[in-house]
Scaffold this active site. Structure first.
Site, PDB file in Angstrom:
ATOM      1  N   GLY A  96       0.829  -1.191   0.000  1.00 58.56           N
ATOM      2  CA  GLY A  96       0.000   0.000   0.000  1.00 58.56           C
ATOM      3  C   GLY A  96       0.862   1.239   0.000  1.00 58.56           C
ATOM      4  O   GLY A  96       2.015   1.206   0.429  1.00 58.56           O
ATOM      5  N   VAL A 155       3.809   1.182   2.401  1.00 59.03           N
ATOM      6  CA  VAL A 155       3.751   0.070   3.333  1.00 59.03           C
ATOM      7  C   VAL A 155       4.246  -1.180   2.601  1.00 59.03           C
ATOM      8  O   VAL A 155       3.747  -1.516   1.521  1.00 59.03           O
ATOM      9  CB  VAL A 155       2.316  -0.144   3.852  1.00 59.03           C
ATOM     10  CG1 VAL A 155       2.278  -1.290   4.846  1.00 59.03           C
ATOM     11  CG2 VAL A 155       1.775   1.133   4.480  1.00 59.03           C
ATOM     12  N   ASP A 178     -10.736   9.219  10.217  1.00 62.29           N
ATOM     13  CA  ASP A 178     -10.552   8.836   8.818  1.00 62.29           C
ATOM     14  C   ASP A 178     -11.085   7.419   8.586  1.00 62.29           C
ATOM     15  O   ASP A 178     -10.453   6.608   7.905  1.00 62.29           O
ATOM     16  CB  ASP A 178      -9.071   8.930   8.444  1.00 62.29           C
ATOM     17  CG  ASP A 178      -8.862   8.976   6.930  1.00 62.29           C
ATOM     18  OD1 ASP A 178      -9.837   9.290   6.206  1.00 62.29           O
ATOM     19  OD2 ASP A 178      -7.744   8.697   6.482  1.00 62.29           O
ATOM     20  N   TYR A 193       2.117   9.659   2.841  1.00 66.36           N
ATOM     21  CA  TYR A 193       3.372   9.933   3.530  1.00 66.36           C
ATOM     22  C   TYR A 193       4.316   8.757   3.577  1.00 66.36           C
ATOM     23  O   TYR A 193       5.217   8.725   4.400  1.00 66.36           O
ATOM     24  CB  TYR A 193       3.066  10.449   4.933  1.00 66.36           C
ATOM     25  CG  TYR A 193       2.479  11.813   4.827  1.00 66.36           C
ATOM     26  CD1 TYR A 193       3.289  12.921   4.720  1.00 66.36           C
ATOM     27  CD2 TYR A 193       1.116  11.977   4.735  1.00 66.36           C
ATOM     28  CE1 TYR A 193       2.761  14.175   4.551  1.00 66.36           C
ATOM     29  CE2 TYR A 193       0.563  13.235   4.578  1.00 66.36           C
ATOM     30  CZ  TYR A 193       1.389  14.322   4.485  1.00 66.36           C
ATOM     31  OH  TYR A 193       0.857  15.558   4.311  1.00 66.36           O
ATOM     32  N   GLY A 194       4.117   7.840   2.743  1.00 62.62           N
ATOM     33  CA  GLY A 194       5.053   6.737   2.724  1.00 62.62           C
ATOM     34  C   GLY A 194       4.396   5.524   2.106  1.00 62.62           C
ATOM     35  O   GLY A 194       3.262   5.583   1.635  1.00 62.62           O
ATOM     36  N   GLY A 237       0.536   5.430   0.887  1.00 64.79           N
ATOM     37  CA  GLY A 237      -0.258   6.545   1.372  1.00 64.79           C
ATOM     38  C   GLY A 237       0.430   7.829   0.997  1.00 64.79           C
ATOM     39  O   GLY A 237       1.407   7.847   0.249  1.00 64.79           O
TER      40      GLY A 237
END
Ligand code: ATP
Length: 542
Positions: free
Chosen positions: A245, A252, A372, A249-250, A247
């Protein structure tokens, strides 16, 4: 897929990029819309609230508004739809499905209680009978999702990578990109390339702060949650090529417990796998503070069955690594969007929602608001059983709150964000609204609020009008719709709390009694899984 737009310009740019990506994402797979609805003038944006430009939105969908414009002309604002309202009551002259099999199933097949199949049966629900194949809206949305997944090679959350990477496999094929054949999560034992060994024991010694300011915070991030330098910690193999995954900000990746440091593999001889969120640290106090909060929240919530378990946190060379339990079944968005039907069975929805409520109630009891909640942030524990426990992930927007005090920062994801959040004065009740949106989507495959773009979606939410289109809800019970209405109450005074929602008759009727009781126990912090069982010493000490 959270966004921290207020952090800095760089984050803003990332957010914009991410919005574009996610915009594509919600245009694609499997979340469905009433068929070829004429755009109803009443559904045009009618926001009375200031639509702040700083909302950290996820996405938008042109197709949504084009397909579902009728919503604005439908049910009254903030209506509680009583159980007595039949689904037909909400039929706004929509076309009827051409076929109408009885029950939708969570993962295809005829038995609505059928389990398994998610991992082994190819695409989720592949070929399973859908409640009347309603073509255009859902197909357009499917297309949207396919586009999103195939095009999101640089930053989208699902299907970000291409080629043979796991993310590419997940998303690239659209409906056929299910977690099939056991290739999700990817097996690191078979993919040894591009591995990095983190850390080689005693990671605290390896912390390399990015800058003077971030140094202390970054160091704290690692040190506050783990061990002192004298203790040896497990070493992880980080499989940077195995991205599950991405996102804002980074990304996974899969990590596995290395054996070089003397840690045991599991009984089958395979290394234990984890999810590893990799975040480059920046010299930005707000950014660091948010990461700190994310880690703190994760740590605080450890032990609940429906919250992803934190195992480790450490920094290496300006990069923060957050090691958590791996949700092997992928996220619910993926499940729903690879499902050929519009919606899952009520039994499956009820089981899912009970677990969500258990987690959210647990969060709220600790005065943590997630902010969220969305399909993408719930992952299934097992890749082989869709009935396996759900786990809540992504606490990047979570915050501790003071009861009685209102929050004001506009954060969340479009489609799911509560109206009071958009109005900049809200409480933890915003999480229940988001759950209402999730349940609505689980039951129907479509979102209750939509629009041509983010602004239109926000306007639709602020207006608060939604319907239960007969076309999508014809097989859904009145109780289920009543339940949704209890969560999508415009007024937070009437909106159910998580604890209240757990007592709703719809759950009682549709959930296994023991499972429901388990969820209620979990809501109160009583978990059958005691902290530390099956965990390593390091994890227990966090
Ligand atoms: N523990 C996990 N198990 C399985 N998949 C995960 C796990 N953690 C994250 N993912 C996948 O990676 C994606 C990105 O993770 P996450 O949302 O935590 O990152 P992020 O940078 O905070 O993204 P966002 O931009 O949504 O805030 C998730 O949507 C999910 O698909």
């Amino acid at each position: 897929m959270s966004h921290f737009s207020e952090w800095n310009n760089s984050a803003d740019r990332q957010r914009e990029h991410h919005q574009q990506q996610h915009h594509q994402s919600h245009m694609a797979a499997g979340v469905h819309y009433p068929q070829q609805q004429p755009y109803h003038p009443n559904s045009a944006p009618m926001s009375t609230a200031p639509m702040s430009g700083d909302m950290q939105v996820m996405s938008s969908s042109h197709q949504y508004s084009q397909q579902r414009g009728v919503v604005g002309g439908g049910a009254p604002q903030s209506a509680h739809y009583p159980p007595s309202n039949s689904p037909a009551h909400y039929n706004n002259g929509q076309q009827q499905p051409t076929a109408h099999p009885q029950a939708s199933v969570p993962c295809g097949g005829a038995d609505q209680h059928q389990r398994g199949g998610y991992a082994n049966g190819g695409a989720v629900g592949g070929g399973g009978g859908m409640n009347g194949h309603r073509s255009s809206g859902r197909e357009q949305y499917d297309d949207e999702q396919r586009r999103r997944r195939s095009r999101s090679s640089n930053g989208n959350r699902v299907g970000q990578t291409t080629g043979s990477s796991p993310a590419g496999r997940r998303g690239g094929g659209g409906g056929g990109g299910g977690l099939s054949n056991g290739d999700y999560p990817p097996n690191p034992d078979q993919q040894q390339a591009n591995q990095f060994h983190y850390p080689a024991g005693g990671v605290a010694n390896n912390v390399t702060p990015p800058s003077t300011d971030a140094a202390s915070s970054g160091g704290n991030l690692a040190q506050s949650s783990t061990l002192d330098a004298t203790q040896r910690r497990p070493a992880y193999l980080l499989h940077r090529d195995l991205v599950i995954g991405k996102g804002s900000y980074g990304q996974v990746c899969i990590a596995s417990r290395g054996e070089a440091e003397g840690h045991h593999s599991n009984k089958s001889g395979k290394r234990k796998k984890f999810a590893c969120k990799c975040v480059m640290l920046r010299n930005d106090p707000k950014y660091i503070a948010k990461l700190q909060e994310e880690v703190n929240v994760l740590r605080e919530l450890r032990g609940h069955d429906n919250v992803i378990r934190l195992f480790d946190v450490f920094c290496v060379d300006n990069e923060l690594f957050i090691i958590t339990e791996l949700g092997r079944g992928g996220d619910l968005f993926h499940l729903l969007t690879t499902h050929p039907k519009h919606g899952v069975t009520e039994a499956y929805a009820a089981k899912t929602v009970a677990e969500m409520l258990s987690a959210v109630s647990f969060l709220h009891s600790r005065h943590i608001c997630h902010r969220d909640l969305k399909l993408e942030n719930w992952v299934l524990e097992s890749g082989k059983d869709v009935w396996s426990p759900l786990k809540l992930i992504d606490f990047g927007l979570s915050t501790h709150y003071t009861p009685g005090h209102r929050l004001s920062r506009v954060v969340g994801s479009s489609y799911y964000v509560a109206p009071e959040v958009l109005k900049k004065s809200y409480t933890e009740a915003c999480d229940l609204w988001s759950l209402g949106v999730i349940v609505y989507m689980l039951l129907s495959g479509a979102p209750p609020f939509y629009g041509r773009n983010d602004e239109a979606i926000k306007a639709s939410i602020v207006q608060g009008a939604y319907t239960f289109p007969h076309e999508l809800f014809r097989d859904v019970s009145d109780d289920a719709m009543a339940f949704v209405s209890c969560l999508l109450s415009y007024s937070i005074e009437y909106r159910y709390t998580a604890e209240q929602a757990l007592t709703h008759p719809w759950l009682k009727v549709n959930c296994d009694p023991d499972q429901l009781q388990h969820c209620k126990d979990g809501a109160r912090g009583v978990s059958s899984i005691s902290d530390g069982v099956g965990l390593d010493v390091n994890a227990m000490q966090m």
